[in-house]
Design an enzyme around this catalytic site. Structure first.
Site, short mmCIF file in Angstrom:
data_model
loop_
_atom_site.label_atom_id
_atom_site.label_comp_id
_atom_site.label_asym_id
_atom_site.label_seq_id
_atom_site.Cartn_x
_atom_site.Cartn_y
_atom_site.Cartn_z
N HIS A 42 34.72 35.63 43.16
CA HIS A 42 35.20 36.15 41.88
C HIS A 42 36.00 37.41 42.17
O HIS A 42 35.49 38.35 42.77
CB HIS A 42 34.04 36.46 40.93
CG HIS A 42 34.51 36.92 39.59
ND1 HIS A 42 34.76 36.03 38.57
CD2 HIS A 42 34.81 38.15 39.11
CE1 HIS A 42 35.19 36.71 37.51
NE2 HIS A 42 35.23 38.00 37.83
N CYS A 43 37.23 37.41 41.75
CA CYS A 43 38.13 38.52 42.06
C CYS A 43 38.26 39.44 40.84
O CYS A 43 38.75 39.00 39.79
CB CYS A 43 39.49 37.99 42.47
SG CYS A 43 40.65 39.30 42.90
N PRO A 44 37.88 40.71 40.98
CA PRO A 44 38.05 41.63 39.85
C PRO A 44 39.51 42.00 39.60
O PRO A 44 39.85 42.41 38.50
CB PRO A 44 37.23 42.85 40.27
CG PRO A 44 37.11 42.77 41.74
CD PRO A 44 37.19 41.32 42.11
N ASN A 47 40.50 39.15 37.46
CA ASN A 47 39.44 38.91 36.48
C ASN A 47 39.18 37.42 36.31
O ASN A 47 39.10 36.90 35.20
CB ASN A 47 39.79 39.55 35.13
CG ASN A 47 38.59 39.60 34.21
OD1 ASN A 47 37.45 39.63 34.66
ND2 ASN A 47 38.84 39.59 32.91
N ASN A 48 39.07 36.73 37.44
CA ASN A 48 38.83 35.30 37.43
C ASN A 48 38.30 34.88 38.79
O ASN A 48 38.36 35.63 39.75
CB ASN A 48 40.14 34.55 37.13
CG ASN A 48 39.90 33.18 36.57
OD1 ASN A 48 38.76 32.75 36.41
ND2 ASN A 48 40.98 32.49 36.24
#
Length: 141
Positions: A42-44, A47-48
């Site tokens: 999950h990549c901040p 945001n996905n």
């Protein structure tokens, strides 16, 4: 069976967290609250979750950020060289010590972003070449 395009005898898994049918090589994301096929992480930043459908865009994103950082470092070097050659006259609107501090700050920021995004780009290329997500690699270790 027909709507899910399942073969006879094929095993169906149900995610215990979201109670949905879990596709093969899918993982549940606790942030997105859903199962993602071939989930890497999950990549901040975006945001996905980075998974099967958007990994290509994440790889391009990290590559472009790394190239932009290299471009900023090159421009910073050219600016420093032109300031030194011009004896700091008409180099910038700031005084020479402040200009040097700003150039150093920009170089450090460019190196930081380049290092982080180059490592992320490298791990994504490694994952693509091995057809293994980061979660699968960590589980196998």
């Amino acid at each position: 069976m027909e709507s899910l395009q399942l073969k006879p005898g094929e095993v169906i898994y149900k995610c215990p967290k979201c109670c949905c049918i879990k596709p093969e090589r899918a993982h549940h994301c606790s942030i997105c609250k859903r199962c993602i096929r071939k989930m890497d992480h999950h990549c901040p930043w975006v945001n996905n979750c980075v998974g099967e459908k958007n990994q290509r865009f994440f790889v391009l994103f990290t590559m472009y950020i790394a190239l932009s950082s290299v471009h900023a470092l090159i421009l910073c070097g050219f600016q420093f060289i032109s300031c030194v050659r011009g004896q700091w006259t008409e180099c910038s609107d700031f005084s020479p010590p402040i200009t040097v501090i700003l150039l150093i700050f920009l170089c450090l920021e460019g190196l930081l972003f380049f290092t982080f995004t180059a490592v992320m780009f490298g791990t994504q290329i490694h994952s693509i070449c091995n057809d293994e997500t980061e979660i699968e690699r960590l589980k196998s270790e």
